[in-house]
Scaffold this active site. Structure first.
Site, PDB file in Angstrom:
ATOM      1  N   GLY A   8       0.392  -5.132   0.577  1.00 55.35           N
ATOM      2  CA  GLY A   8      -0.773  -5.056  -0.311  1.00 55.35           C
ATOM      3  C   GLY A   8      -0.455  -5.565  -1.712  1.00 55.35           C
ATOM      4  O   GLY A   8      -1.353  -6.048  -2.414  1.00 55.35           O
ATOM      5  N   GLU A  42      -0.908  -9.147  -1.540  1.00 53.85           N
ATOM      6  CA  GLU A  42      -2.343  -9.428  -1.397  1.00 53.85           C
ATOM      7  C   GLU A  42      -3.073  -9.297  -2.729  1.00 53.85           C
ATOM      8  O   GLU A  42      -3.985 -10.073  -3.025  1.00 53.85           O
ATOM      9  CB  GLU A  42      -2.946  -8.480  -0.350  1.00 53.85           C
ATOM     10  CG  GLU A  42      -2.425  -8.803   1.042  1.00 53.85           C
ATOM     11  CD  GLU A  42      -2.845  -7.771   2.076  1.00 53.85           C
ATOM     12  OE1 GLU A  42      -2.374  -6.631   1.983  1.00 53.85           O
ATOM     13  OE2 GLU A  42      -3.654  -8.109   2.949  1.00 53.85           O
ATOM     14  N   ALA A  63       0.859  -1.185   0.000  1.00 54.26           N
ATOM     15  CA  ALA A  63       0.000   0.000   0.000  1.00 54.26           C
ATOM     16  C   ALA A  63       0.896   1.235   0.000  1.00 54.26           C
ATOM     17  O   ALA A  63       2.061   1.157   0.388  1.00 54.26           O
ATOM     18  CB  ALA A  63      -0.871  -0.009   1.252  1.00 54.26           C
ATOM     19  N   GLU A  82       3.842  -5.996   6.953  1.00 55.05           N
ATOM     20  CA  GLU A  82       2.984  -5.001   7.616  1.00 55.05           C
ATOM     21  C   GLU A  82       3.290  -4.848   9.091  1.00 55.05           C
ATOM     22  O   GLU A  82       3.209  -3.756   9.662  1.00 55.05           O
ATOM     23  CB  GLU A  82       1.504  -5.376   7.451  1.00 55.05           C
ATOM     24  CG  GLU A  82       0.940  -5.103   6.056  1.00 55.05           C
ATOM     25  CD  GLU A  82       1.118  -6.274   5.105  1.00 55.05           C
ATOM     26  OE1 GLU A  82       1.937  -7.178   5.408  1.00 55.05           O
ATOM     27  OE2 GLU A  82       0.441  -6.291   4.060  1.00 55.05           O
TER      28      GLU A  82
HETATM   29  C1  3H9 Z   1       0.459  -2.529   3.327  1.00 52.00           C
HETATM   30  O1  3H9 Z   1       0.703  -2.916   2.225  1.00 52.00           O
HETATM   31  C2  3H9 Z   1      -0.889  -2.636   3.960  1.00 52.00           C
HETATM   32  C3  3H9 Z   1      -1.803  -3.593   3.248  1.00 52.00           C
HETATM   33  O2  3H9 Z   1      -1.686  -4.882   3.827  1.00 52.00           O
HETATM   34  C4  3H9 Z   1      -3.252  -3.269   3.417  1.00 52.00           C
HETATM   35  C5  3H9 Z   1      -3.795  -2.006   2.993  1.00 52.00           C
HETATM   36  C6  3H9 Z   1      -5.279  -1.882   3.256  1.00 52.00           C
HETATM   37  N1  3H9 Z   1       4.644   3.343   0.008  1.00 52.00           N
HETATM   38  O3  3H9 Z   1      13.376   1.697   0.839  1.00 52.00           O
HETATM   39  P1  3H9 Z   1      13.831   2.441  -0.349  1.00 52.00           P
HETATM   40  C7  3H9 Z   1       9.441   4.597  -1.240  1.00 52.00           C
HETATM   41  S1  3H9 Z   1       1.610  -1.748   4.277  1.00 52.00           S
HETATM   42  C8  3H9 Z   1       5.147   4.514  -0.379  1.00 52.00           C
HETATM   43  O4  3H9 Z   1      14.774   3.581  -0.168  1.00 52.00           O
HETATM   44  P2  3H9 Z   1      14.981   0.022  -1.362  1.00 52.00           P
HETATM   45  C9  3H9 Z   1      10.445   5.024  -0.181  1.00 52.00           C
HETATM   46  O5  3H9 Z   1       9.872   5.929   0.719  1.00 52.00           O
HETATM   47  C10 3H9 Z   1       3.023  -1.629   3.208  1.00 52.00           C
HETATM   48  N2  3H9 Z   1       6.454   4.704  -0.676  1.00 52.00           N
HETATM   49  O6  3H9 Z   1      14.416   1.494  -1.497  1.00 52.00           O
HETATM   50  C11 3H9 Z   1      11.523   5.617  -1.036  1.00 52.00           C
HETATM   51  O7  3H9 Z   1      11.079   6.893  -1.447  1.00 52.00           O
HETATM   52  P3  3H9 Z   1      12.092   8.120  -1.472  1.00 52.00           P
HETATM   53  C12 3H9 Z   1       3.727  -2.920   3.095  1.00 52.00           C
HETATM   54  C13 3H9 Z   1       7.254   3.652  -0.554  1.00 52.00           C
HETATM   55  O8  3H9 Z   1      15.304  -0.425  -2.739  1.00 52.00           O
HETATM   56  C14 3H9 Z   1      11.508   4.741  -2.282  1.00 52.00           C
HETATM   57  O9  3H9 Z   1      10.232   4.097  -2.298  1.00 52.00           O
HETATM   58  N3  3H9 Z   1       4.949  -2.751   2.329  1.00 52.00           N
HETATM   59  C15 3H9 Z   1       6.798   2.399  -0.137  1.00 52.00           C
HETATM   60  O10 3H9 Z   1      16.056  -0.028  -0.332  1.00 52.00           O
HETATM   61  C16 3H9 Z   1      12.575   3.687  -2.290  1.00 52.00           C
HETATM   62  O11 3H9 Z   1      12.505   2.967  -1.061  1.00 52.00           O
HETATM   63  C17 3H9 Z   1       6.095  -2.428   2.929  1.00 52.00           C
HETATM   64  O12 3H9 Z   1       6.172  -2.280   4.118  1.00 52.00           O
HETATM   65  C18 3H9 Z   1       5.418   2.257   0.147  1.00 52.00           C
HETATM   66  N4  3H9 Z   1       4.890   1.092   0.527  1.00 52.00           N
HETATM   67  O13 3H9 Z   1      13.804  -0.867  -0.797  1.00 52.00           O
HETATM   68  C19 3H9 Z   1       7.278  -2.274   2.002  1.00 52.00           C
HETATM   69  N5  3H9 Z   1       7.831   1.549  -0.104  1.00 52.00           N
HETATM   70  O14 3H9 Z   1      13.136   7.752  -2.472  1.00 52.00           O
HETATM   71  C20 3H9 Z   1       8.073  -1.076   2.408  1.00 52.00           C
HETATM   72  C21 3H9 Z   1       8.915   2.245  -0.485  1.00 52.00           C
HETATM   73  O15 3H9 Z   1      11.230   9.262  -1.861  1.00 52.00           O
HETATM   74  N6  3H9 Z   1       9.168  -0.823   1.500  1.00 52.00           N
HETATM   75  N7  3H9 Z   1       8.573   3.515  -0.756  1.00 52.00           N
HETATM   76  O16 3H9 Z   1      12.634   8.200  -0.084  1.00 52.00           O
HETATM   77  C22 3H9 Z   1      10.328  -1.497   1.529  1.00 52.00           C
HETATM   78  O17 3H9 Z   1      10.507  -2.449   2.265  1.00 52.00           O
HETATM   79  C23 3H9 Z   1      11.428  -1.016   0.658  1.00 52.00           C
HETATM   80  O18 3H9 Z   1      11.156   0.328   0.320  1.00 52.00           O
HETATM   81  C24 3H9 Z   1      11.583  -1.807  -0.676  1.00 52.00           C
HETATM   82  C25 3H9 Z   1      12.648  -1.076  -1.570  1.00 52.00           C
HETATM   83  C26 3H9 Z   1      12.079  -3.216  -0.353  1.00 52.00           C
HETATM   84  C27 3H9 Z   1      10.296  -1.872  -1.457  1.00 52.00           C
END
Ligand code: 3H9
Length: 702
Positions: A112, A115, A73, A135
């Site tokens: 998400g 999902e 999400a 999450e």
């Molecule tokens: C969810 O999904 C809830 C659902 O179950 C239900 C809903 C109803 N959103 O980490 P990085 C941005 S909860 C927005 O530096 P990497 C991050 O801020 C979510 N932005 O790169 C950064 O922006 P900026 C569950 C996001 O290669 C840029 O992307 N998902 C999100 O080291 C690069 O990120 C997670 O918890 C996001 N969800 O790692 C995954 N994710 O450059 C969380 C990232 O402007 N994310 N950004 O600062 C991660 O674990 C890592 O970011 C990922 C990439 C592995 C994807």
């Protein structure tokens, strides 16, 4: 929808559709990580509806452009009102599809994003894909049907494991679990997904919806004590966290309730969690960790660094050398003491061997890692290094003499870093011909384990030295936080204030173990007095000049040096954790009486407020002085370097949640002359501003 030359039809700015024969290929393209924002949800929903209405389409493929499948999400949307179409509505559209949908997954299919893939009818993953439900790390639960579909697809045992550990599963394991149906080389992903879609459509079978599967959740397929055991484990490991408890409730619902009821419960608990202080704190830290990588106003590029020198083969220098070797740098470790070099080699070899034992390194990789650290007694061996880090004894004269020598040996533009934790970096830099090459890298011990590095920007430090240092931190998997020059930098300067506030409480009636217990129940691993006993009370004690002037001095005079002596603030005769000591209680009471202050009892909340007030007040001063750049940077320092519980968000976030007016009142109650209220704290209280989002020039309210 509008036609484009070769990329298909744009549904909106982030989703487009290409028709490949009778297959509709829906592509999400929303950099950087294809997070499921409102536009992505809207685009996917419309495209699925349109494909179902198109008589020429027999099946659908959902895929993503760029580096990854949807990584979850859009975290930025949490906290605001739900935006239409919600996840529930989008997943409902997928559920309503009568035509098969194949997810073509690559990169990181998380939260998400996973999902959404589970709501498709088949999943094909590219090699190298990782999948997971992280999450819980944000204080949430999978809220788009994940807690109900995962158990139906891979069984409740594996589902609980994935959700509670938040671990990423590699494509091969996902295949073995049944989470994906096929794994194919990356460059064949789209073709393989289209082939699967055609095949499934041709079979004429009704779509296979995960929500309709029941075999894995049948009563005889679920271990009898699965949920009781999971709850017991939680009560031991993370009793204070709400999200894991709710995750168990939802997975249990998956095996005890009809699908729609389980989804309703999941939705209700998800929205409850979004509003908790724990989730807000964890989301704040997630954003802060990313923000800290981009110091305001810095745009220089990092240099290409291959070889790094480390001077000083003590505990710190050896730890830094290992951290560098782990990151793939060629390391040259120099110490004039051959014995120190040998000890450092022995301990590195022992560590790599332990890693081999745990299956983290092969024998060959361990050997290569060890060999990548060259050892020498001669500074000339540093000649070809791009960066040199000094980690010698914390004395200005010794460090300056060394830096002069290093400057003579090194190339004219090599970067020189000091690991000083207390000395004035600008003063140290003054001995170098070009002080713009000098930077501070304050590692925390043990340096190969601790993730925090305070990256100290001196008065003359050049932007490219700073960018290079931050890039090195990133490569070492460390969190580099840019700070300015002052005694103790950010973390230790604040810590000193907290210690003073704790000592002041002793004089007003609190006991060391009461203070420690309050901080431990807050979420720290240990309190200040347990920490003192661990480090050793004699570290800063001088046998020659001691005069029974402080509680610590008296304890040292009585040989109570801490854990190593079997006695310190605590008695260690019977347990390694230490027991309250009547002797220490007497000493504390004596000091309290002589201080002339009124004695009274303090409850845990009041103790926490006082100690937090000391931290927060000093943090506000650091912001005012420009030593720390943003409130959120300070939170990162405390979460990564000082064991501040992540689910509390760091001291500045905690202060905002507790109320800055209450914090200010606690600062005033401290009554410590050097801890008068910070002007910034007073100002934010009157303006209704916030500390965690404070950044000079940026509005901090809200
Ligand atoms: C969810 O999904 C809830 C659902 O179950 C239900 C809903 C109803 N959103 O980490 P990085 C941005 S909860 C927005 O530096 P990497 C991050 O801020 C979510 N932005 O790169 C950064 O922006 P900026 C569950 C996001 O290669 C840029 O992307 N998902 C999100 O080291 C690069 O990120 C997670 O918890 C996001 N969800 O790692 C995954 N994710 O450059 C969380 C990232 O402007 N994310 N950004 O600062 C991660 O674990 C890592 O970011 C990922 C990439 C592995 C994807």
């Amino acid at each position: 929808m509008c036609e484009t030359a070769d990329t298909g039809t744009a549904v909106n700015g982030v989703v487009r559709v290409q028709t490949r024969g009778s297959i509709s290929v829906i592509e999400v393209d929303s950099p950087p990580v294809n997070a499921l924002s409102r536009d992505v949800r809207a685009g996917v929903s419309s495209a699925v509806v349109a494909a179902n209405e198109d008589p020429d389409v027999v099946a659908l493929v959902i895929t993503c452009a760029g580096r990854t499948w949807m990584a979850g999400a859009d975290i930025k949307e949490f906290g605001g009102p739900p935006l239409e179409p919600t996840f529930t509505r989008m997943i409902g559209v997928l559920d309503g599809s009568v035509k098969p949908i194949v997810a073509a997954v690559h990169g990181t299919a998380l939260g998400g994003g996973l999902e959404l893939a589970l709501a498709c009818h088949h999943r094909v993953a590219a090699t190298g894909t990782v999948l997971g439900s992280p999450e819980i790390k944000l204080g949430l639960l999978p809220g788009a049907g994940g807690t109900q579909r995962l158990p139906r697809l891979i069984g409740p045992v594996a589902a609980l494991d994935l959700i509670l550990t938040a671990r990423n599963v590699a494509a091969d394991e996902a295949l073995a679990l049944g989470l994906v149906d096929a794994v194919v080389p990356s460059d064949e992903l789209r073709r393989a997904a289209i082939a699967t879609a055609l095949e499934v459509a041709a079979s004429g079978q009704p779509v296979r919806r995960v929500r309709d599967l029941s075999e894995r959740i049948a009563p005889d397929a679920v271990p009898a004590d699965l949920f009781t055991e999971a709850r017991m484990n939680l009560s031991r490991s993370t009793p204070d966290l709400l999200a894991p408890q709710y995750c168990i409730r939802c997975v249990e619902a998956a095996v005890t309730m009809p699908f729609d009821d389980g989804v309703a419960l999941e939705r209700e608990l998800f929205y409850e969690l979004v509003d908790t202080s724990q989730s807000r704190a964890l989301r704040h830290v997630f954003a802060a960790e990313r923000r800290v990588k981009r110091p305001p106003g810095e745009s220089a590029s990092a240099r290409d660094v291959q070889a790094v020198g480390v001077v000083g083969a003590g505990t710190m220098g050896s730890g830094i050398a290992m951290a560098l070797a782990d990151a793939g740098y060629r390391v040259h470790l120099v110490d004039s003491d051959r014995g120190a070099l040998e000890r450092s080699d022995t301990s590195a070899a022992a560590r790599y061997q332990r890693m081999v034992g745990r299956g983290e390194l092969s024998e060959a990789a361990a050997r290569a890692r060890r060999d990548s650290i060259g050892r020498s007694e001669e500074l000339v061996s540093l000649r070809a290094c791009d960066v040199v880090i000094e980690a010698v004894v914390e004395r200005s004269d010794v460090k300056k003499a060394l830096l002069r020598q290093v400057d003579e040996v090194l190339g004219a533009d090599a970067i020189i870093a000091s690991n000083t934790s207390t000395l004035d970096l600008d003063d140290l830099a003054s001995v170098i011909g070009d002080p713009s090459r000098v930077i501070g890298l304050h590692f925390f011990s043990p340096a190969h384990i601790m993730t925090l590095v305070e990256v100290v920007r001196g008065r003359h430090t050049s932007p490219d030295a700073l960018a290079t240092a931050l890039d090195m931190c990133r490569r070492m998997n460390k969190t580099g936080v840019v700070v300015g020059v002052c005694p103790g930098f950010v973390g230790n300067r604040m810590l000193l204030r907290r210690t003073a506030a704790a000592d002041a409480l002793l004089l007003q009636g609190a006991m060391p173990w009461e203070i420690d217990a309050a901080l431990v129940s807050f979420g720290f691993k240990m309190g200040p007095y347990q920490m003192s006993d661990l480090i050793g009370l004699d570290v800063l004690w001088n046998r020659e000049t001691t005069s029974s002037a402080t509680i610590r001095e008296v304890l040292c005079e009585q040989g109570r040096f801490g854990q190593k002596a079997g006695a310190g603030f605590y008695d260690y005769a019977e347990s390694r954790r230490g027991a309250p000591s009547e002797q220490v209680a007497d000493i504390v009471r004596g000091f309290a009486r002589r201080s002339g202050q009124t004695q009274r009892a303090f409850g845990p909340d009041e103790i926490v407020d006082r100690l937090m007030a000391a931290l927060v007040n000093e943090g506000a001063k650091l912001l005012d002085e420009g030593i720390a750049t943003r409130g959120s940077d300070i939170d990162v320092v405390w979460v990564h370097g000082y064991g501040f519980p992540r689910h509390r968000g760091g001291p500045m976030f905690f202060a905002d949640e507790r109320g800055l007016d209450r914090m200010l009142a606690s600062v005033e109650e401290l009554g410590i002359p050097e801890q008068e209220p910070a002007p910034l704290l007073t100002r934010l209280v009157s303006e209704g501003g916030r500390l965690a989002t404070y950044e000079p020039g940026v509005p901090s309210s809200g």
